[in-house]
Design a protein around this motif. Structure first.
Motif, mmCIF file in Angstrom:
data_model
loop_
_atom_site.group_PDB
_atom_site.id
_atom_site.type_symbol
_atom_site.label_atom_id
_atom_site.label_comp_id
_atom_site.label_asym_id
_atom_site.label_seq_id
_atom_site.Cartn_x
_atom_site.Cartn_y
_atom_site.Cartn_z
ATOM 1 N N VAL A 306 0.838 -1.206 0.000
ATOM 2 C CA VAL A 306 0.000 0.000 0.000
ATOM 3 C C VAL A 306 0.875 1.260 0.000
ATOM 4 O O VAL A 306 2.050 1.214 0.355
ATOM 5 N N ARG A 307 0.261 2.352 -0.396
ATOM 6 C CA ARG A 307 0.946 3.646 -0.316
ATOM 7 C C ARG A 307 0.446 4.372 0.929
ATOM 8 O O ARG A 307 -0.752 4.585 1.091
ATOM 9 N N LYS A 308 1.371 4.721 1.795
ATOM 10 C CA LYS A 308 1.023 5.394 3.041
ATOM 11 C C LYS A 308 1.961 6.579 3.230
ATOM 12 O O LYS A 308 3.183 6.419 3.218
ATOM 13 N N ASN A 309 1.376 7.777 3.381
ATOM 14 C CA ASN A 309 2.180 9.001 3.510
ATOM 15 C C ASN A 309 3.157 9.140 2.345
ATOM 16 O O ASN A 309 4.352 9.436 2.534
ATOM 17 N N ASN A 310 2.651 8.842 1.141
ATOM 18 C CA ASN A 310 3.433 8.958 -0.098
ATOM 19 C C ASN A 310 4.603 7.985 -0.180
ATOM 20 O O ASN A 310 5.526 8.178 -0.977
ATOM 21 N N GLU A 311 4.591 6.957 0.640
ATOM 22 C CA GLU A 311 5.638 5.937 0.576
ATOM 23 C C GLU A 311 4.999 4.561 0.472
ATOM 24 O O GLU A 311 3.957 4.308 1.076
ATOM 25 N N MET A 312 5.634 3.660 -0.291
ATOM 26 C CA MET A 312 5.138 2.302 -0.414
ATOM 27 C C MET A 312 5.543 1.490 0.819
ATOM 28 O O MET A 312 6.675 1.583 1.296
ATOM 29 N N ALA A 313 4.590 0.707 1.325
ATOM 30 C CA ALA A 313 4.861 -0.108 2.515
ATOM 31 C C ALA A 313 3.986 -1.356 2.463
ATOM 32 O O ALA A 313 2.996 -1.414 1.727
ATOM 33 N N PHE A 314 4.367 -2.356 3.248
ATOM 34 C CA PHE A 314 3.572 -3.577 3.335
ATOM 35 C C PHE A 314 2.681 -3.523 4.578
ATOM 36 O O PHE A 314 3.153 -3.176 5.672
ATOM 37 N N HIS A 315 1.422 -3.852 4.380
ATOM 38 C CA HIS A 315 0.490 -3.946 5.507
ATOM 39 C C HIS A 315 0.145 -5.431 5.690
ATOM 40 O O HIS A 315 -0.441 -6.055 4.807
ATOM 41 N N THR A 316 0.516 -5.987 6.836
ATOM 42 C CA THR A 316 0.314 -7.417 7.079
ATOM 43 C C THR A 316 -1.091 -7.665 7.632
ATOM 44 O O THR A 316 -1.495 -7.061 8.629
ATOM 45 N N LEU A 317 -1.811 -8.566 6.980
ATOM 46 C CA LEU A 317 -3.145 -8.958 7.436
ATOM 47 C C LEU A 317 -3.077 -10.158 8.377
ATOM 48 O O LEU A 317 -3.747 -10.190 9.411
ATOM 49 N N ILE A 318 -2.273 -11.161 8.017
ATOM 50 C CA ILE A 318 -2.106 -12.372 8.821
ATOM 51 C C ILE A 318 -0.619 -12.665 8.920
ATOM 52 O O ILE A 318 0.097 -12.642 7.915
ATOM 53 N N SER A 319 -0.147 -12.959 10.133
ATOM 54 C CA SER A 319 1.280 -13.217 10.348
ATOM 55 C C SER A 319 1.544 -14.694 10.602
ATOM 56 O O SER A 319 0.811 -15.339 11.370
ATOM 57 N N ALA A 320 2.585 -15.215 9.986
ATOM 58 C CA ALA A 320 3.011 -16.584 10.251
ATOM 59 C C ALA A 320 3.368 -16.717 11.729
ATOM 60 O O ALA A 320 3.957 -15.807 12.316
#
Length: 412
Positions: A306-320
């Motif tokens: 996702v783009r957050k505060n004009n920067e690309m980042a990963f948003h984790t929904l489920i964690s191993a």
């Protein structure tokens, strides 16, 4: 640390016969198992409640059994199995669901830690069971609603994971190498063997289960034969013996075999203490450099880019590594482009990720950044996750269609 920053951490071992309770605090992190009888070393609290005939008050454990024997009330026992069967009972011309009585019992034993320990807010409460399954989790979700502890502070695990937390918290070199545990309840004996990958950070932990079968009439000789088969060419620091089958002082030759180059311990409160250690570790009170992937832990991560505060980042929904029975994830996103969403699937021991693109069939045509979506992720097993995506539109100009798309995402 100031007293008002202190918290209480509780571990409860629950099976159909009894419960055991251990607690620790931020200041005193070593778990202490408590007895329902003052001054007693008997930690097993019978899973029973009784409504006192005279007062209408609930008593529990050994006191509930005594009340029935004295004809002072009707004792209801084996609450876990009966609650799973959706059983009910009549007490003083009133109908009670057994699952409600199970909640009464757990509320009572929760007070034990508060009575014997300092009056502190609960930081984390961990329940441990022999095995986890859907009916048990459904029952416990009902029970958790009745407790004075918020659901977000409650975690559930199985005995194997409690053993993992207990074994790796032991000092004096007891966990410097591998660790083993035998369980023997007078029937078939099983062994759990805990090993680690020391080269990785965090260290990856594996527990293998071996069915040792039934002991012969000469239990000592039979057990002495089993030990070298399990321990063959393995360096083991410590061995734990759990179960009433080990009682009676019958181990002589087998005990010598167990203690050759390692230390052995006999105990009954290992799982409740393991759950209490887990409560502290999950809250970050105790540092932890291990990762365990048992049968109830998610085997992969699911993320969105996702783009957050004009920067690309990963948003984790489920964690191993999260307990799949309890894990869930949700977020809202603005769609920037065609009706398609990329999900990134990654195994915890890999740097590579697999991208799965999901098409939102028949999504209403709108300009870019004019579609808001709610994405929910809920595991249905340790290797599969149900994704639910709902169209929320965007304000007054682009009304929500309330369309819903559902997918099952799996890894092998």
């Amino acid at each position: 640390m100031a007293l008002n920053e202190q918290k209480l951490y509780i571990g409860i071992d629950l099976n159909d016969s009894y419960a055991m309770v251990s607690f620790a605090t931020t200041e005193h992190p070593e778990p202490e198992t408590v007895s329902s009888v003052a001054g007693s070393e008997i930690f097993q609290i019978p899973l029973a409640v009784c409504m006192a005939s005279a007062s209408g008050q609930w008593v529990y454990g050994d006191e509930a059994i005594r009340f029935e024997k004295a004809d002072m009330g009707k004792c209801e026992s084996h609450l876990l199995t009966r609650a799973l069967q959706r059983d009910y009972t009549m007490i003083r011309e009133q109908t009670f669901e057994i699952r409600t009585l199970l909640a009464v019992f757990i509320k009572k034993i929760l007070l034990l830690a508060g009575k014997l320990g300092p009056k502190l807010e609960v930081g984390k409460l961990v329940f441990t069971f022999a095995k986890l399954n859907d009916p048990l989790m459904e029952l416990m979700e009902y029970v958790f609603e009745q407790l004075p502890v918020p659901r977000k502070k409650i975690t559930v695990m199985d005995y194997m994971k409690s053993f993992y937390y207990y074994a790796l918290n032991q000092k004096d070199g007891l966990a410097i190498h591998d660790v083993a545990m035998y369980q023997y309840y007078g029937k078939s004996m099983i062994c759990w063997y805990l090993s680690r990958t020391k080269q990785s950070k965090p260290q990856l932990i594996q527990i293998l289960e071996t069915d040792c079968g039934y002991l012969t009439e000469d239990k000592d000789a039979s057990f002495a034969e089993i030990i070298p088969k399990v321990f063959d060419k393995r360096i083991i620091s410590s061995v734990y013996l759990v179960g009433d089958g080990f009682e009676g002082g019958w181990m002589k030759h087998s005990l010598r075999a167990l203690c050759q180059g390692r230390r052995a311990f006999l105990g009954k409160n290992l799982f409740t203490k393991g759950a209490c250690y887990a409560a502290e570790i999950l809250e970050g009170v105790v540092p932890w450099n291990y990762a365990y992937m048992g049968e109830n832990e998610m085997k992969f991560n699911i993320s969105l880019k996702v783009r957050k505060n004009n920067e690309m980042a990963f948003h984790t929904l489920i964690s191993a590594g999260d307990n799949w029975y309890e894990a869930s994830g949700a977020c809202e996103v603005i769609l920037d482009g065609p009706g398609e969403i990329d999900f990134w699937l990654q195994m915890p021991n890999s740097r590579e990720a697999r991208i799965e693109s999901l098409e939102l069939t028949n999504l209403p045509a709108r300009p870019p950044k004019a579609t808001r979506l709610r994405i929910q992720a809920k595991p249905v097993s340790d290797r599969s996750v149900k994704l639910t995506i709902r169209d929320l539109g965007l304000g007054e100009f682009f009304k929500a269609s309330d369309m819903v798309w559902e997918y099952i995402m799996k890894v092998d």
